[in-house]
Structures are given as structure tokens and as C-alpha cells.
Scaffold this active site. Structure first.
Site, short mmCIF file in Angstrom:
data_model
loop_
_atom_site.label_atom_id
_atom_site.label_comp_id
_atom_site.label_asym_id
_atom_site.label_seq_id
_atom_site.Cartn_x
_atom_site.Cartn_y
_atom_site.Cartn_z
N ARG A 52 -1.53 -20.89 82.90
CA ARG A 52 -1.86 -20.62 85.20
C ARG A 52 -1.88 -21.39 85.90
O ARG A 52 -1.62 -20.64 86.99
CB ARG A 52 -2.84 -21.86 83.48
CG ARG A 52 -5.13 -21.38 84.86
CD ARG A 52 -5.90 -22.45 84.65
NE ARG A 52 -5.71 -22.75 83.76
CZ ARG A 52 -5.13 -24.71 83.72
NH1 ARG A 52 -4.58 -25.06 84.99
NH2 ARG A 52 -5.94 -25.41 83.05
N TYR A 107 -16.39 -3.05 100.74
CA TYR A 107 -16.49 -2.61 98.91
C TYR A 107 -17.98 -3.00 97.79
O TYR A 107 -18.12 -4.03 98.43
CB TYR A 107 -15.65 -2.61 98.31
CG TYR A 107 -15.12 -2.60 96.53
CD1 TYR A 107 -15.13 -1.24 96.52
CD2 TYR A 107 -15.29 -3.66 95.54
CE1 TYR A 107 -14.88 -0.96 94.69
CE2 TYR A 107 -15.45 -3.03 95.26
CZ TYR A 107 -15.22 -2.36 93.82
OH TYR A 107 -14.79 -1.81 92.85
N ASP A 144 -9.04 -6.50 103.19
CA ASP A 144 -9.38 -5.48 101.46
C ASP A 144 -7.81 -3.86 102.88
O ASP A 144 -8.46 -3.37 103.03
CB ASP A 144 -10.26 -4.84 101.67
CG ASP A 144 -10.24 -4.58 100.26
OD1 ASP A 144 -9.26 -4.15 99.91
OD2 ASP A 144 -11.25 -4.79 99.75
N LYS A 171 -5.25 0.30 92.25
CA LYS A 171 -5.58 1.42 92.86
C LYS A 171 -3.85 1.58 92.89
O LYS A 171 -3.20 2.06 91.57
CB LYS A 171 -6.65 1.17 94.11
CG LYS A 171 -8.07 0.72 93.43
CD LYS A 171 -8.71 1.40 92.34
CE LYS A 171 -9.97 0.35 92.40
NZ LYS A 171 -10.98 0.06 93.50
C1 LIG Z 1 -11.35 -1.19 93.41
C2 LIG Z 1 -11.64 -1.75 94.22
C3 LIG Z 1 -11.70 -3.47 94.91
C4 LIG Z 1 -12.13 -4.46 93.11
O1 LIG Z 1 -11.28 -4.06 92.70
P1 LIG Z 1 -11.63 -4.29 91.04
O2 LIG Z 1 -9.72 -4.62 90.67
O3 LIG Z 1 -11.52 -3.22 89.88
O4 LIG Z 1 -11.21 -5.76 90.66
C5 LIG Z 1 -12.41 -4.13 95.79
N1 LIG Z 1 -11.82 -3.43 97.47
C6 LIG Z 1 -11.68 -1.77 97.11
C7 LIG Z 1 -11.73 -1.71 98.32
C8 LIG Z 1 -10.91 -1.39 95.87
O5 LIG Z 1 -11.50 0.13 96.17
#
Ligand SMILES: *Cc1c(COP(=O)(O)O)cnc(C)c1O
Length: 395
Positions: A63, A115, A187, A212
Site C-alpha cells: 500500500r 466529467y 484533468d 482511456k
Molecule cells: C472516464 C473519465 C474519468 C473517470 O475515470 P475512471 O477511470 O472511469 O474512474 C475522469 N475524467 C474524464 C475526463 C474521464 O473521461
């Protein structure tokens, strides 16, 4: 540890001179120093032996630290140009841990079309702990400045935003944020460090849903965070360890495997996305096309200044909910799903998928009409994708 020594010999002294593409393959841990193995070993262990109790091992409990995860964390820090990287079990876990840097009574300024999961976290969970948030259209810098309060402590930017791909001027807001003593966060999921490196533009923390484009294969859920300095890095590490939100060893390895081909995947998909955006723009039966690579996109110039590309996500309006559903039922190549950024193309329907929980009037105000579709372009031949989309549109 030999693993760490190897990193210094192969990577660190060269990293400044190497181009991004080369760094993707030569990130420091690509060759295991102990065995010469051609990929980072899976240290599938929860705890580590103390050979000498007065000299504890570098990692003592997974951890708090694990060599496989550490290799990934150093990898993303290198790619984003930050000091410290951290890997979480999802994008939302990375974002949640980062928001824990703030305290009850603090206020954040957040991208209006952030998001959905981030919106839910702020308005359904962290609000109960006294963290306040104001959502503003960040294409309007004056509106952001007007949202400042005495208790504002951070600014959270998502650019390009989802699903209408609005572009925020990162440098302008990072500079203002610094003047005001705020922590700035971006982000960077849609662009990845291949196209956009917010830390180089003055931002304090970069966040990713690595699920992604970074992972890129629709087979791993992960989140990453990178800090611009050691002080923030130590604070985030304290939170990652304290909250226990760490990415597992297998997923850390899988993510590194995906990331090695980031440049090749992004470049291919973006070229195809540009072609698809141009094709859609030329059709009379498409009401709107949202893609920052188009000359008529309102954020096109800012995107050109702060990024080296436009990414592989396009949204377009086919005119009505009926027609959108018809297209979703008729396409044969893209998978019809939420998510984006994979080797296979993904077609999503924001009104019924990612933004279904948004009140219809708010949705429409943000351009998320019943006819809006979002296309994440994969690695298929773009001419095949276009032929497929054409037959779906013409049914
Ligand atoms: C999918 C996504 C998230 C969240 O990510 P997870 O891996 O699904 O928890 C946050 N920001 C953006 C822009 C996303 O496309």
C-alpha cells in the site's frame, strides 16, 4: 535496490535530451537491472523482508510502495514533466484523493461541463464534508475570476471538456491561480501528455483516467496523478497511502504495457479523427460537429497554442434522438458503449449514457442534445469507419 540503480543508469541522465516518443520506450525501468528482463517485473507481493531491521527495505508494504507500481508512477511523472506520480485504482480514485488536499470550508472553481463522476463526487459526496464548488464556463476567463471567494483554494480544469469539447486556456488560468495562491488541477484524460503537458503550462497537478487513452485497450481501470513539485507530491502520497487507494500490481503492469504504444495509437487515431471531422462537416444532414481541430471550433486557436494536436474524440449532432438511436443500432464497426480512448472505436450516446442523470434543460443548455453522438476513433482503417457510419446515417 538493484531495480532503482538500473533506473538511474539507463534513464535519468538522458531523459532531457530524448523526445517524447523515445521516452515512452526508454523511461528508466524498461530493462530490469537484476535480470535484464525486457519488461518491468511483476512484484506480486504485499510485504517485503527486512534483512536488517535497522536498515528497512526501500518498500516495506505494497500500500505504501511497490516496485512495479513505482515504475509506473515514475513513468507518468516523466511523461508529464512533473516531480511525482501516483497510481490509483480508477480515475475517480485519483481525483478523490486529490480533492482530499482540501479541507472543510474550502471552495473550488470547477469546469462547468466537468466529467459526470467528478460532478457527482463534488455535489453528492464532498459537499457533505463542507467542500464547496462553483461550476463555471471556463472558456470565459472573466467568469472564472468572478467566481473567486475568500475561501477559494483550488481551480479544477478539464480541457477539452466532454462531450462538446470546449477548450480552456490553461496558461492564463494557471498564472491567475498562482497569483491568487490556489492549487491548479487539470484533468488531461482527453489529450494525454502526448499532446498536452499542463505542468509545462504552469499547472500544479495533472490527473488522468488512465482507463482511456493511456491504457488504450478497454481492459484496465486506472487513475494517475502527477504533481509539479515535491511538496504537493508528498501530500498526495500521504493521501494515497492513508486512503489506501493504490493501483494493483497486475493493473500497473498492464497499464505500462499499454502506455508504450501511446504515440503510435494517438497519432493514428488523430489523423483518422481529423478525416472523420472533415467528412462529417461536409454533410448537410449533420447539425453540428464538435472537434477542436476544425477551424471553426471556438477553441481552435487556444488548442493550437497549448497542445500539439486535437485528440481522437469527436461529437456530432445528427439532428434528433430518433436518428441518433437509428445510427447506434445500425453501425457495425464501433462498439456502442461508454468510455473512450481505445484501440477499437467507441460510439457513445451522451444523452442516455454519460449525461443521463443531468436534468434535460441543463443538458440542452450545454449542447448535449438528443441527437448528439460521441465518436472515439480507434485504429481501424478510417475509410472503413466512414463507409460504416455512412450506411448507418443513410438507413
Ligand atoms: C472516464 C473519465 C474519468 C473517470 O475515470 P475512471 O477511470 O472511469 O474512474 C475522469 N475524467 C474524464 C475526463 C474521464 O473521461
Amino acid at each position: 535496490m538493484s531495480h532503482e540503480e538500473g533506473k538511474q543508469v539507463t534513464g535519468k541522465q538522458q531523459e532531457k535530451k530524448l523526445s517524447f516518443d523515445t521516452r515512452l520506450l526508454h523511461f528508466g525501468s524498461e530493462v530490469d537491472a537484476a535480470t535484464g528482463a525486457s519488461s518491468v517485473p511483476l512484484y506480486q507481493a504485499s510485504t517485503f523482508h527486512h534483512t536488517d531491521v535497522f536498515n528497512p527495505p526501500l518498500h516495506d508494504y505494497t500500500r505504501s510502495g511497490n516496485p512495479t507500481r513505482q515504475a509506473l508512477e515514475d513513468y507518468i511523472a516523466l511523461l508529464e514533466g512533473g516531480t511525482n506520480g501516483y497510481a490509483f485504482p480508477s480515475g475517480m480514485a485519483a481525483i478523490s484523493a486529490t480533492f482530499m488536499l482540501f479541507s472543510s470550508g474550502d471552495h473550488l472553481i470547477v469546469t462547468e461541463d466537468v466529467y459526470g463522476g467528478t460532478y457527482r463526487l463534488l455535489t453528492g459526496i464532498l459537499n457533505r464534508f463542507g467542500l464547496e464548488a462553483t461550476f463555471v464556463d471556463m472558456t470565459n476567463v472573466e467568469a472564472v475570476k468572478a467566481a473567486l471567494r475568500p475561501n477559494t483554494k483550488g481551480i479544477y480544469i478539464e480541457t477539452p471538456s466532454n462531450p462538446t469539447l470546449k477548450v480552456t486556456d490553461i496558461s492564463a488560468l494557471a498564472a491567475w491561480s498562482r497569483e491568487q495562491g490556489l492549487i491548479s488541477m487539470v484533468d488531461n484524460t482527453f489529450m494525454t501528455p502526448y499532446y498536452q503537458r499542463p505542468i509545462e503550462l504552469g499547472v500544479d497537478i495533472v490527473l488522468h483516467s488512465a482507463t482511456k487513452f493511456l491504457g488504450g485497450h478497454s481492459d484496465v481501470l486506472a487513475g494517475l496523478a502527477v504533481t509539479a513539485n515535491e511538496t504537493l507530491g508528498r501530500q498526495l502520497k500521504y493521501l494515497q497511502n492513508g486512503l489506501g487507494t493504490v493501483l494493483g500490481v497486475q493493473d500497473s503492469w498492464l497499464l505500462m504495457r499499454g502506455m508504450k504504444t501511446l504515440s503510435a495509437r494517438m497519432a493514428h487515431s488523430e489523423l483518422s479523427a481529423r478525416r472523420l471531422a472533415a467528412w462529417l462537416s461536409g454533410r448537410k444532414d449533420i447539425a453540428a460537429v464538435y472537434y477542436p481541430g476544425l477551424d471553426n471550433h471556438p477553441g481552435h486557436d487556444i488548442q493550437n497554442r497549448q497542445s500539439t494536436g486535437y485528440g481522437a474524440v469527436i461529437s456530432f449532432d445528427v439532428g434528433s434522438g430518433e436518428r441518433a438511436k437509428q445510427v447506434l443500432n445500425a453501425v457495425k464497426l464501433p462498439i456502442v458503449a461508454v468510455s473512450l480512448g481505445a484501440v477499437e472505436s467507441i460510439l457513445s450516446y451522451p444523452a442516455m449514457m454519460s449525461h443521463a442523470s443531468m436534468p434535460p434543460e441543463v443538458r440542452l443548455e450545454r449542447g448535449i442534445t438528443d441527437g448528439l453522438l460521441r465518436f472515439s476513433v480507434g485504429l481501424e482503417d478510417i475509410e472503413d469507419l466512414i463507409v460504416d457510419l455512412e450506411q448507418a446515417l443513410e438507413q
